[in-house]
Write an enzyme that holds these catalytic residues in place. Sequence first.
Site, PDB file in Angstrom:
ATOM      1  N   GLY A  90       0.853  -1.181   0.000  1.00 33.67           N
ATOM      2  CA  GLY A  90       0.000   0.000   0.000  1.00 33.67           C
ATOM      3  C   GLY A  90       0.888   1.230   0.000  1.00 33.67           C
ATOM      4  O   GLY A  90       2.116   1.129  -0.097  1.00 33.67           O
ATOM      5  N   ASP A 125      10.112   3.795   7.285  1.00 32.34           N
ATOM      6  CA  ASP A 125       9.910   5.043   8.020  1.00 32.34           C
ATOM      7  C   ASP A 125       8.974   5.996   7.289  1.00 32.34           C
ATOM      8  O   ASP A 125       8.693   7.096   7.774  1.00 32.34           O
ATOM      9  CB  ASP A 125      11.253   5.734   8.289  1.00 32.34           C
ATOM     10  CG  ASP A 125      12.052   6.006   7.011  1.00 32.34           C
ATOM     11  OD1 ASP A 125      11.463   5.935   5.904  1.00 32.34           O
ATOM     12  OD2 ASP A 125      13.263   6.284   7.108  1.00 32.34           O
ATOM     13  N   GLY A 126       8.510   5.589   6.098  1.00 36.79           N
ATOM     14  CA  GLY A 126       7.572   6.428   5.364  1.00 36.79           C
ATOM     15  C   GLY A 126       8.207   7.633   4.693  1.00 36.79           C
ATOM     16  O   GLY A 126       7.492   8.495   4.177  1.00 36.79           O
ATOM     17  N   ASP A 255       2.582  -4.220  -8.399  1.00 40.21           N
ATOM     18  CA  ASP A 255       2.189  -2.997  -7.692  1.00 40.21           C
ATOM     19  C   ASP A 255       2.860  -1.764  -8.285  1.00 40.21           C
ATOM     20  O   ASP A 255       2.528  -0.631  -7.893  1.00 40.21           O
ATOM     21  CB  ASP A 255       2.493  -3.099  -6.200  1.00 40.21           C
ATOM     22  CG  ASP A 255       3.957  -3.386  -5.911  1.00 40.21           C
ATOM     23  OD1 ASP A 255       4.428  -4.455  -6.326  1.00 40.21           O
ATOM     24  OD2 ASP A 255       4.629  -2.543  -5.285  1.00 40.21           O
ATOM     25  N   ASP A 265       6.475   4.611 -10.782  1.00 39.08           N
ATOM     26  CA  ASP A 265       7.351   4.219  -9.679  1.00 39.08           C
ATOM     27  C   ASP A 265       8.802   4.032 -10.126  1.00 39.08           C
ATOM     28  O   ASP A 265       9.313   2.913 -10.212  1.00 39.08           O
ATOM     29  CB  ASP A 265       6.832   2.939  -9.007  1.00 39.08           C
ATOM     30  CG  ASP A 265       5.780   3.247  -7.954  1.00 39.08           C
ATOM     31  OD1 ASP A 265       5.619   4.429  -7.602  1.00 39.08           O
ATOM     32  OD2 ASP A 265       5.110   2.318  -7.487  1.00 39.08           O
TER      33      ASP A 265
END
Length: 492
Positions: A90, A125-126, A255, A265
């Site tokens: 996600g 850690d985003g 994905d 991406d």
Amino acid sequence: MKKLTELVFNNTYSQLPAAFGTPIKPQPLDDPFLVSVNSKVSELLELDPEQARTEYFINLFTGNDDYPVMSPIAMKYTGHQFGQYNPDLGDGRGLLLGEVLTSSGQKWDIHLKGSGLTPYSRQGDGRAVLRSSIREYLASAAMAGLGIKTTHALAVLSSNTPVFRETIERGATLIRVAESHLRFGHFEYFFYTQQHAELKILADYLITHHFPEINEQKNEASRYSQMFHNIVRLTAEMIADWQAVGFAHGVMNTDNMSILGLTFDYGPYGFLDDYEPGFICNHSDYSGRYAFNQQPNIALWNLSALGYALTPLLEKNDIDHALESYQPLLQKAYSEKMRKKLGLKEKMEQDTLLFTNLFDLMRTQAVDYTLFFRTMSSIPHAELKTSSHLFQSLYKDLTPLEVWLSLYADRLEKDSLSDTDRLELMRTSNPKYILRNYLAQQAIEQAENGDFTLVEQLLTVLQSPFDEHPKFAAFAEQPPEWGKTLEISCSS
């Protein structure tokens, strides 16, 4: 051109059921600042690019301010990574902030990459770092300049927030702009979790917003069949573009596959320097699954995975029929692009052998892919058979090339295109500039020291890569040997 606060938002995705994602706000970065803004992307949004230099813009897109008309949501999806299904995927470091609606009715997703922790961050850690943000920023500009469908990047913002990778790096965010952020993995998520009602909602959403012509069909099965056919066609066209220009994506997990055939991406990508069919640009791809010459087959594998996820909506025969169209569509698109690269208008049986011999020659002598075709774009027909000296820096042995140039010159005599038109077609089909890894690396190193000059210079040439740009001619030269062996991994 509009101010940021004048943009019209129409946040359709965040209005979908709760299973589609999680509303969450971006986490602030410390002492944020602008690295670069792409004025061509701001034009897509009808946004004044000078807005990117305002304090409000910088604070908004680094999580330090709010804009009430945005509805940030971390999208949930899954996917196959290196052939294995992973249910725990996600938006782990990104957010769909909202959707801008332009005066023409075009919808653009505004997505923030590097916005902090989300429920899908897993052990991450985003965050994004300046290095990876610049790589995606420049790559998306390069692909757009080449005429290849892609996501776009409006701006790169950096900060004094430390982010820990192999070393401590600067935290950064990339503002990504795209027609849609829907991936193959969105459909896989609803299929593998047996949320078939949501799968249908997603398919209907895709058709309504991106394939509106299909809505005219009343039969549901026919609508979903045409939807899948469209996805197959768009994917085939994207892969043809990649192969013709010498682009390797590096991590073609499902994905990372756009439902609209957008190059999506950017991570460990690479453009071919020397022509090497088995080129592996991702240092983490130990098996070569995503090597340059494997991309056509992997795209079909991914489409098959998507087709399987659509079985609640489609009959097997419809899925198989769509998948069977992939190879002919890819071959047709690729063949057309390669003929343009050699200035050939008509399709003739001998062309296959002409190209096969050329690729064998380029492979055995490790010839620079981009420079060869660009050099060919300036040689008049009358001079072809005596032009081998123009390739002295590319070929170790010119004798085989002289044989091929003679065959090519003879082939041109059978074509209806005039020499002037041929050269013009070749100049607009063979870029002078691509984003070579060593140039991206140099731009990153300078940017990490606070100098964004090279980022801006590369942006200039990559936005119009078929032009001469004499001031920046050095960017078109063969890379140094160390520049051909840079190791780029998924963490890049």
